[in-house]
Scaffold this active site. Structure first.
Site, mmCIF file in Angstrom:
data_model
loop_
_atom_site.group_PDB
_atom_site.id
_atom_site.type_symbol
_atom_site.label_atom_id
_atom_site.label_comp_id
_atom_site.label_asym_id
_atom_site.label_seq_id
_atom_site.Cartn_x
_atom_site.Cartn_y
_atom_site.Cartn_z
ATOM 1 N N LYS A 1 0.826 -1.203 0.000
ATOM 2 C CA LYS A 1 0.000 0.000 0.000
ATOM 3 C C LYS A 1 0.868 1.264 0.000
ATOM 4 C CE LYS A 1 -2.579 0.242 3.453
ATOM 5 N NZ LYS A 1 -2.806 -0.649 4.476
ATOM 6 N N THR B 1 4.027 1.522 -0.876
ATOM 7 C CA THR B 1 4.753 1.542 -2.139
ATOM 8 C C THR B 1 3.869 2.100 -3.253
ATOM 9 O OG1 THR B 1 5.915 -0.401 -1.338
ATOM 10 C CG2 THR B 1 6.134 0.086 -3.662
ATOM 11 N N ARG C 1 1.854 7.960 7.066
ATOM 12 C CA ARG C 1 2.123 7.850 8.500
ATOM 13 C C ARG C 1 3.614 7.733 8.805
ATOM 14 N NH1 ARG C 1 -1.349 2.727 9.616
ATOM 15 N NH2 ARG C 1 -0.869 2.473 7.413
ATOM 16 N N LYS D 1 9.045 -6.266 10.931
ATOM 17 C CA LYS D 1 8.261 -5.803 9.793
ATOM 18 C C LYS D 1 9.117 -5.213 8.671
ATOM 19 C CE LYS D 1 4.762 -2.389 8.727
ATOM 20 N NZ LYS D 1 4.338 -1.096 9.231
ATOM 21 N N ALA E 1 -3.559 1.146 13.810
ATOM 22 C CA ALA E 1 -4.689 0.997 12.903
ATOM 23 C C ALA E 1 -5.796 0.116 13.479
ATOM 24 C CB ALA E 1 -4.220 0.457 11.569
ATOM 25 N N PHE F 1 -4.280 -0.752 7.082
ATOM 26 C CA PHE F 1 -4.971 -2.020 6.843
ATOM 27 C C PHE F 1 -5.824 -1.972 5.565
ATOM 28 C CE2 PHE F 1 -4.848 -2.930 11.707
ATOM 29 C CZ PHE F 1 -3.526 -3.271 11.612
ATOM 30 N N PHE G 1 3.761 -8.555 -9.325
ATOM 31 C CA PHE G 1 4.942 -9.328 -8.957
ATOM 32 C C PHE G 1 5.443 -10.018 -10.218
ATOM 33 C CE2 PHE G 1 5.130 -9.675 -4.203
ATOM 34 C CZ PHE G 1 4.165 -8.719 -3.948
ATOM 35 N N TRP H 1 7.139 -0.596 -8.159
ATOM 36 C CA TRP H 1 8.208 -1.151 -7.333
ATOM 37 C C TRP H 1 9.490 -1.308 -8.162
ATOM 38 C CZ3 TRP H 1 11.060 -5.812 -7.193
ATOM 39 C CH2 TRP H 1 11.790 -6.021 -6.010
#
Lengths: 585, 585
Positions: B78, B80, B101, B112, B293, B321, B409, B438
């Site tokens: 998200k 990215t 954020r 993470k 969140a 989320f 991907f 990406w």
């Protein structure tokens, strides 16, 4: 002068807020610091990059330590004198800077009030000085608590998983003995009920259950490291050497063993760069590191002093508490580590504190002073001057000239001030000068500045009090007898067993950082003036292996203050229209 | 482009460190931010003063929220996509900025990884982004824990002193019920054994003894306040309204009652100013606030969005989320409070997560992906697309056009991508576009950007899901049935008693901030895809009176993460010659 002086002198915050704060770039420029060596944090404060360590093109500055007699709990104006003297020297046409500690926010919101100096001798903006500044203390808190979490995470997982589980992940078990953990958690708040806690009470997934403790952030060994380190490489190595616990076979466990030393250093990579601000008279003020003055050495950073020394003719710094603690550690720990050679000591004395040592009634923060402190009383004063004499003698043991700075209060009489001067000179002080910088800024400290400048020109032969090669016991005995005036030392069985452990581990070549009361030359805060005929008790000894010192405990040492029933924060607020802070002090 | 793209794509840290970071002043200047509205923190980041709130001289920016389908525990990209879309819109010649954020450092050192985006769609310098930034989280930690200490100091002193003692000091007893304290302490570290602790164990002087808890800093109500406040006055008022406990007669005790609200605001006065950084393609990135969140609303700050909106044509923001949680709260809590009207939603989907919803095997961080996720499998994918359809429908309930961004991907096949597009359009999406930011930065997101720009021009009629005037129960039922797809709601006795308490106290007009699993549309993380035929359970309801919402709990909600047996910090270090951080991700 960027502030107009009025009389009576207003509150510290009112004065500070009325000061015209110059852009820090302008101050830095005046002192010759290249803009490329600065990291600005807004317009009024900056960090100086470590590249400035090598920018010297002149002989190092004269190096002056401001210390004090044994204080009352109110403090005798050491920071104010440091700032005032800096401005006073500048008034005489010299390039003058100071280097002082960043205060903990705990006392700021508790009881102590600001630490930026006072009256017309302050560092500005005092709000930034007393609050976050550039976040160095927060970085220490984060790095410290990351290590604490790493210890308990390790205990948690090692209790749950097999050796082969760890081997598969390229790790091996550390077998930390839970009761041996000496690395507490920290918070930069006065929070008494975190002194002794039980953690891990949530069941199997939230373990391990053990007794644990919080200290105030400035008591962290990371703070002592920040103050004593000399560059990034040295800081990385020191952080890696921190001993946090012992394993079940009594071998030390370090942050390196936990694999957390690199991440801790990453968290402190900005913090290693010293901060600059300004005095109200537009002289350069370095503000960097603030180790606890009892379990640590209570002096601002070596890096700040080294950089500052490249950009001024006179560098005034301050050591925590009185000459028997902060100054002694300044010499035997900080100067030994930095290689910087001090040129003069300023010993701050007040008539109030001297009368208290002479037998005056107890001085308690928040209560009115007894009338004895407001009226002439030469007998009490003369008796109490013995404390000053003792401190003069301690300073002179290091071969450095001592100038007594008598921090004037409006209630002091001419006779009283003359008596203090006379006794100071009789006790071997190089000079003794009344100073009134609190009411008059640099102008009020010009007389003191003149004598200090002269003292710096004196031939002197700086020496340490003890050699690092003598035994731990001998070092402690030298301190107890020659500095604190004790007849001898009594070591507890705990202390003796630590001595043999530390000898075995090779920690016996460290200097000693005594943890004792600052309210007495002895270990006992009730013993005023010059205690004699007593035995100095060592209850325990601890090692700050990363910082590089041992700290023997002479009695109970509190590493987490509490809040009173009406703490300072109750007066603090913000004007939401102007953004101005109110009631900070 | 300030970074040269290579293939295969290197690590996020390597890419970020190879990027040429422009002076933030230059970026700000390009977007028209006046230098007088900036507070520089070094050359690469700055705070924007609140004076910039009123600097609009154009119509507000188009306002785009990036959300996602129900993710795997790996996250579906998200942030990215938020960064890539921002750069993609800029590639089409528009002034484009993002607002996201600030991450917690806990997960950074835990498991993470970074939160600055990834690949060639990152915010730089990523080290600052992921570490201290400008200290806002540290300020929250300090302000939060000052209040915690104030509560226990009050309990301590009230147990020891008489009513008249307090009266003499101009205070009165608060009679806090110790078991009612809901204000925990916080630390920005994953430290599981602080979840449940006993404090005050040191005896009479260190009391009170009670069971207490630590949360991670981002779970603090102060963080939610920072994200929802609109100016300094509003922040001061909200902080003063925080309810920390109840007294013995069940009346709420606020920070104002403790006299600590002003000092807490003082600690957060710098933090209220949003931070700016840049994307790797030199577009403006606002980074400000990062509320949890689940127990909070998981959106960056209103102040950042309002300021950003003055300086760009397209503002891309991200909600925490999936659409059932972060996006719903973005609309019903954040937009309701700010008055800003969104123009489009981008729903991020991945073939991987859709296959997982279609019945693919469990996806676990740190473990290799099952082969089903690397080979074409249209059946699993089609089944899992039901989750995407459900999220599209949720977003459309708010009257806003939805564009599905399929985050590509390299293992995704042409057939798979086509299938997702087809189903998205059939489900009512305004558009569905494959995006490859990406690997390709803004160039890879140009197609997505084009469709999003068109969507923003669509006629739309933004509406909230529920009215604040309906009852607490009704609000929760609307959410459970219309968003989570439940048949009904079951309230525990605890929840019911909270409802009547909150109705009595007048807290029933607040919006609802549901605390539920993000790994399912339901409350149960094990229920994938589109759970049906279940009852949504509310175990408890809590009030964030300062932030201004109620948060019902649907099952256990963890507010303090733990560390794994081999946490991320073990790889992190610093090159002491260059100062470069290694192994951050």
């Amino acid at each position: 002068m960027s502030v107009e002086r009025v009389n009576p002198v207003p509150s510290d915050l009112d004065i500070a807020q009325s000061a015209v704060v110059k852009p820090i770039l302008e101050i830095a420029n005046k002192f010759g610091i290249d803009i490329d060596d600065l990291i600005l944090y807004g317009t009024e404060k900056a960090k100086v990059k470590l590249s400035a360590l090598n920018k010297s093109n002149k002989k190092p500055a004269k190096y002056i330590d401001v210390t004090a007699i044994t204080p009352t709990p109110l403090g005798e104006g050491k920071t104010t004198t440091t700032v005032g003297l800096t401005d006073g020297i500048a008034k005489l046409g010299k390039k003058s800077a100071c280097a002082i500690r960043q205060p903990s926010m705990g006392p700021t919101f508790g009881i102590k009030g600001g630490a930026a100096g006072g009256g017309y001798s302050q560092i500005v903006p005092m709000e930034d000085f007393n609050l976050h500044l550039t976040g160095d203390l927060h970085a220490i808190t984060a790095a410290h608590n990351l290590c604490s979490a790493a210890i308990d995470a390790r205990l948690h997982h090692e209790a749950r998983w097999s050796d082969s589980f760890f081997e598969k992940r390229g790790m091996k078990k550390l077998n930390i003995e839970p009761t041996s953990v000496t690395w507490n958690r920290v918070v930069d708040i006065n929070d008494r009920c975190l002194r002794n806690i039980t953690i891990g009470k949530g069941g199997l997934g939230d373990g391990p259950i053990r007794e644990a403790h919080f200290d105030i952030t400035v008591a962290s060994e990371l703070m002592a490291i920040l103050a004593l380190t000399t560059d990034l490489k040295d800081m990385r190595e020191r952080i890696g050497k921190i001993v946090v616990a012992m394993d079940k076979s009594k071998n030390p466990i370090t942050t390196e063993d936990l694999g957390v030393a690199g991440a801790m250093t990453v968290l402190m990579k900005d913090g290693i760069q010293p901060n600059i601000m300004q005095t109200m008279e537009e002289n350069l003020a370095f503000v960097h590191a603030g180790p606890f003055a009892n379990i640590a050495h209570g002096n601002s950073s070596i890096i700040a002093d080294k950089i500052a020394s490249n950009y001024c003719d006179y560098l005034v710094t301050e050591s925590g508490f009185a000459a028997d603690i902060g100054m002694e550690k300044f010499f035997d720990i900080k100067c030994r580590q930095s290689g910087l050679v001090p040129d003069a000591v300023v010993l701050v004395a007040t008539v109030r504190a001297l009368k208290m040592h002479g037998g005056g009634p107890k001085v308690t923060p928040g209560r009115d002073l007894d009338s004895v402190y407001k009226e002439e009383n030469l007998e009490l004063l003369e008796e109490g001057c013995k404390n000053m004499s003792a401190h003069i003698k301690i300073a002179k043991k290091f071969g450095i000239p001592v100038v007594v700075g008598i921090n004037q209060f409006h209630t002091d009489t001419e006779n009283e001030l003359e008596l203090v001067k006379k006794i100071a000179l009789e006790s071997g002080a190089y000079g003794a000068v009344v100073t009134n910088h609190w009411a008059e800024g640099g102008d009020g400290a010009k007389d003191l500045a003149e004598v200090v400048i002269k003292a710096c020109e004196e031939e002197h032969d700086f020496k340490f009090l003890y050699d690092l090669d003598i035994s731990i016991k001998d070092k402690i005995e030298v301190l107890a007898k020659e500095v604190y005036g004790a007849d001898g030392v009594e070591f507890s069985p705990e202390a003796l067993s630590k001595i043999s452990l530390y000898e075995k581990l090779g920690y016996d070549k460290f200097p000693i950082c005594m943890a004792k009361s600052h309210l007495s030359l002895s270990h006992d805060p009730k013993l005023k003036n010059v205690p004699k005929g007593y035995i100095f008790p060592i209850t325990d000894i601890r090692a700050s292996v990363g910082a590089g010192f041992l700290y023997p405990l002479a009695g109970d040492v509190r590493t987490m203050p509490g809040l009173s029933s009406k703490p300072a924060y109750m007066n603090i607020d913000i004007d939401t229209d102007t953004g101005k802070i109110t009631g900070l002090f």
